[in-house]
Design an enzyme around this catalytic site. Structure first.
Site, PDB file in Angstrom:
ATOM      1  N   SER A  22      53.374  46.420  33.520  1.00  0.00           N
ATOM      2  CA  SER A  22      52.897  47.748  33.102  1.00  0.00           C
ATOM      3  C   SER A  22      51.377  47.753  32.932  1.00  0.00           C
ATOM      4  CB  SER A  22      53.540  48.136  31.766  1.00  0.00           C
ATOM      5  OG  SER A  22      54.922  48.304  31.920  1.00  0.00           O
ATOM      6  N   GLY A  36      58.558  52.378  40.763  1.00  0.00           N
ATOM      7  CA  GLY A  36      58.595  53.683  40.107  1.00  0.00           C
ATOM      8  C   GLY A  36      57.350  53.904  39.270  1.00  0.00           C
ATOM      9  N   ARG A  76      65.201  57.423  43.800  1.00  0.00           N
ATOM     10  CA  ARG A  76      64.935  57.684  42.378  1.00  0.00           C
ATOM     11  C   ARG A  76      64.327  59.071  42.154  1.00  0.00           C
ATOM     12  NH1 ARG A  76      62.179  52.416  39.939  1.00  0.00           N
ATOM     13  NH2 ARG A  76      62.677  53.511  37.991  1.00  0.00           N
ATOM     14  N   GLN A 114      56.614  56.304  31.835  1.00  0.00           N
ATOM     15  CA  GLN A 114      56.051  56.671  33.144  1.00  0.00           C
ATOM     16  C   GLN A 114      55.696  58.149  33.161  1.00  0.00           C
ATOM     17  OE1 GLN A 114      58.909  55.421  36.073  1.00  0.00           O
ATOM     18  NE2 GLN A 114      58.516  53.249  35.732  1.00  0.00           N
ATOM     19  N   ASP A 167      64.096  47.674  29.975  1.00  0.00           N
ATOM     20  CA  ASP A 167      64.213  46.796  31.150  1.00  0.00           C
ATOM     21  C   ASP A 167      65.009  45.524  30.851  1.00  0.00           C
ATOM     22  OD1 ASP A 167      62.787  48.556  32.700  1.00  0.00           O
ATOM     23  OD2 ASP A 167      60.854  47.600  32.303  1.00  0.00           O
ATOM     24  N   ARG A 183      71.706  50.296  36.975  1.00  0.00           N
ATOM     25  CA  ARG A 183      71.854  48.973  36.332  1.00  0.00           C
ATOM     26  C   ARG A 183      73.142  48.835  35.535  1.00  0.00           C
ATOM     27  NH1 ARG A 183      65.442  47.826  34.874  1.00  0.00           N
ATOM     28  NH2 ARG A 183      64.984  46.963  36.943  1.00  0.00           N
ATOM     29  N   ARG A 238      65.496  42.727  38.552  1.00  0.00           N
ATOM     30  CA  ARG A 238      66.049  42.282  37.265  1.00  0.00           C
ATOM     31  C   ARG A 238      67.546  41.974  37.360  1.00  0.00           C
ATOM     32  NH1 ARG A 238      61.406  42.858  34.445  1.00  0.00           N
ATOM     33  NH2 ARG A 238      60.311  44.833  34.686  1.00  0.00           N
TER      34      ARG A 238
HETATM   35  C1  S3P Z   1      57.305  51.456  32.647  1.00  0.00           C
HETATM   36  C2  S3P Z   1      58.151  52.296  31.980  1.00  0.00           C
HETATM   37  C3  S3P Z   1      59.623  52.172  32.001  1.00  0.00           C
HETATM   38  C4  S3P Z   1      60.065  50.820  32.555  1.00  0.00           C
HETATM   39  C5  S3P Z   1      59.268  50.393  33.748  1.00  0.00           C
HETATM   40  C6  S3P Z   1      57.801  50.308  33.413  1.00  0.00           C
HETATM   41  C7  S3P Z   1      55.849  51.698  32.556  1.00  0.00           C
HETATM   42  O1  S3P Z   1      60.138  53.184  32.837  1.00  0.00           O
HETATM   43  O2  S3P Z   1      61.431  50.854  32.882  1.00  0.00           O
HETATM   44  O3  S3P Z   1      59.713  49.141  34.224  1.00  0.00           O
HETATM   45  O4  S3P Z   1      55.058  50.802  32.917  1.00  0.00           O
HETATM   46  O5  S3P Z   1      55.454  52.795  32.118  1.00  0.00           O
HETATM   47  P1  S3P Z   1      60.464  54.663  32.266  1.00  0.00           P
HETATM   48  O6  S3P Z   1      59.217  55.206  31.764  1.00  0.00           O
HETATM   49  O7  S3P Z   1      60.967  55.429  33.443  1.00  0.00           O
HETATM   50  O8  S3P Z   1      61.518  54.443  31.221  1.00  0.00           O
END
Ligand code: S3P
Length: 448
Positions: free
Chosen positions: A29, A101, A129, A176, A327, A358, A403
């Site tokens: 992240s 994503g 997605r 995100q 995660d 998942r 994962r």
């Molecule tokens: C992330 C937010 C999470 C997480 C992803 C990384 C980020 O997703 O699952 O691996 O870096 O902001 P969501 O915001 O969709 O929950």
């Protein structure tokens, strides 16, 4: 790789005690954000400890396509010469975010308030997605998005020439989406406000402050109210990326289930928006010592000493903890299979829209290895078989999900019979050294 190359089957067999130090790579992240915020600052941002996983490399490539100069100087050592907020150039070609994503959603956010058009795509996993969760709030700024049915990639985003600031309450707990709105707000005049009912990872807020943005977080009855003042001049930073607690989860959980293990995992984040797995493991009876708490790269961290824990018990994981361990449910469900009693994971329907579904991927794979599972749309329940109890012997479908692949390879280390995965190639997206690191501790992971 992650759907672009050949599948890489792998098998993990029962091994002796895991011993040694597991130094996991940089946080995914924070790595994405270092490149993106660096590209939006004026001048040179230097980064150390960057995760050189495929997801992050795809974001580096995208930042170049938008006009930033991104240079690799050595292992994990990168620099970004940014173009400033609103300074992006229109990319000449489609932006391919691979499996990520985080990459695609954050990048859509940071171009959505600039007068330009960009088209995004990704691998077979990412193209399934939902992007509407990001393009809906971006439309409030004045951006338009044209994608496939259900808001899927490939998708073209036409940035707003005259963006307006936005006040947006997140309908899903998603860092995100929060980050995409904040990034869009950077190039809108006035104040953009994001309200999150449940706290999600706060790296964007911490890093935006570090880069010099005017941002405040107020804790209220409706949740965190995050206010960002648009059109700042972001100042370049020196970013030391801390290790990834989501990657650390794999050697930690392996040590807990492999008899006789004693593993040291340095620099694991204790950020309250990321540490839900560790709280849960301790409640289950895991033997983890949290040593030398300190700050690294702006994040609270500790060194973990983890010993085999043969008496772990299943628990009800509090649903409100989900965003801080979102995660980690795949690897938690493996640990749960080696605990006694039921582990109940509720409020986890977000798992259905990750790199794979998942809940389905873990349920099918664990069942194939002899574990009893109950599930519904929002719940996963694992009936534990106690230490060493999992049968194993099956090949699990990883569905282009790193994962899922790593979780089943960890399961094989303690199951009675080897556990295989049909395709371990997606592991390069987040943890390229997984196989060598785990085998270095004493695991028996082989190709094929
Ligand atoms: C992330 C937010 C999470 C997480 C992803 C990384 C980020 O997703 O699952 O691996 O870096 O902001 P969501 O915001 O969709 O929950």
């Amino acid at each position: 790789m992650s759907g672009h190359g050949d599948a890489q089957p792998m098998t993990s067999a029962k091994c002796g005690p895991l011993k040694g130090t597991a130094s996991v790579p940089g946080d995914k992240s924070i790595s994405h954000r270092s490149l993106i915020f660096g590209a939006m600052a004026v001048g040179e941002t230097t980064i150390t400890g960057l995760l050189e996983g495929q997801d992050v490399l795809d974001t580096a490539k995208a930042m170049r396509a938008f006009g930033a100069t991104v240079t690799r100087h050595g292992e994990g050592a990168w620099s970004v010469n940014g173009v400033g907020v609103g300074g992006f150039q229109e990319p000449a070609d489609v932006i391919d975010c691979g499996n990520s994503g985080t990459g695609v959603r954050l990048i859509m956010g940071c171009m959505a308030t600039t007068a330009m058009t960009a088209t995004f795509t990704g691998d077979a996993s990412l193209r399934k997605r939902p992007m509407g969760r990001v393009t809906d709030p971006l439309a409030l700024f004045g951006a338009q998005a044209y994608g496939r049915k259900g808001g899927r990639l490939p998708m073209t985003v036409v940035g707003a020439a005259n963006p307006v600031p936005v006040r947006y309450a997140l309908p899903v707990a998603s860092a995100q989406v929060k980050s995409a709105v904040l990034l869009a707000g950077l190039n809108a005049p006035g104040q953009t406000v994001v309200i999150e009912r449940e706290p999600t990872r706060d790296h964007s807020e911490r890093m935006l402050l570090g880069f010099g943005a005017a941002l405040s977080v107020e804790k209220t009855a409706e949740g965190n109210v995050i206010t960002l003042t648009g059109r700042p001049e972001l100042r370049p930073q020196t970013v030391a990326v801390p290790r990834d607690p989501s990657s650390a989860a794999f050697p930690v959980c392996a040590a807990l289930i492999v008899e006789g293990s004693d593993v040291f995992v340095p620099g694991v984040s204790q950020n309250l928006t990321r540490n839900g797995l560790y709280l849960t493991l301790v409640e289950m009876g895991a033997e983890i010592e949290f040593q030398n708490p300190r700050e690294e790269g702006g994040e609270p961290v500790a060194d973990l000493r983890v010993r085999f824990s043969g008496n772990m018990k299943g628990i009800e994981v509090p649903p409100e903890r989900a965003p801080s361990m979102i995660d980690e449910y795949p690897i938690l469900s493996v640990v749960a299979a080696f605990a006694s009693g039921k582990t109940v994971m509720r409020g986890v329907k977000e798992l259905r829209v990750k790199e794979s579904d998942r809940i389905d991927a873990m349920a099918r794979g664990l069942e194939a290895n002899g574990v009893k599972i109950e599930e519904d749309e929002d719940t996963l329940i694992v009936h534990g078989m106690g230490a060493g109890g999992m049968l194993g012997g099956a090949t699990c479908a990883t569905q282009l999900d790193h994962r899922i692949a790593m979780s089943f390879l960890i399961a094989g280390m303690a199951a009675k019979k080897p556990v295989s995965v049909d395709d371990a190639s997606p592991i390069v997206t987040s943890f390229p050294i997984f196989e060598s690191l785990m085998n270095g501790l004493g695991a028996d992971i082989s190709r094929g």
